[in-house]
Design a protein around this motif. Sequence first.
Motif: not given
Length: 211
Positions: A90-96, A143-156
């Motif tokens: 998330x920090x990297x995305x915000x700075x970009x 962006x962090x959970x859906x587009x970059x995929x971390x949300x799916x990791x948390x679900x699993x």
Amino acid sequence: MPDPSSRKLRTQRAARVPRYEDIEANYLESLTAEKSASLTELQNATTWGLTIITTGALFIVGRATFPDYLSLLGLLVLMVLATHFTTRTAKGYINVVRWSLIQRMLISGFLDEVPDIEGRRQVIRAYHLDWALPVRRRDVVWKSLVELGYGYIFVLLVGAVVYCLTELPLALHHYLALAVALGMILFDLVVFSRSPYMRRPVPHSDARRLR
């Protein structure tokens, strides 16, 4: 008759004063470097985070003794790591978005017939000097959970942890480990939410084009 030495001194002083155009060009060059570094940080956090967590989860679930107490501990550790990598991403995305927005405003100023100098100053002051968040908080979460995929990791991971808890016999140390992991995750999230990255959101209309 003017003193030649004083004239030479004034000329040297004038040469040492940087022009506005030079400052702007150097600043634009530094923005490119900052944007590149932030993009690298975003890519590394996403790639390494997803790789480490996915590999660890597959190893734990594939063990012959799964589900057992060690499996539960391993999954909880992966949840803590996933939270850490999510905040770094998330920090990297915000700075970009931050550096891209400022860069976009400066370049558009070069092309405008009547440059909006005050608008550019406000953008630099808000997003560079004051370090405001250029997008909405929910955009960062999405962006962090859906587009970059971390949300799916948390679900699993949550599903695997729940499966372990239902299959293992009731024991105090199981739920103690769960409480410790949840406490660490909550601490990480609170620290990130109160950091300068998220503390002062000032969404910019052009930032949505950079998502």
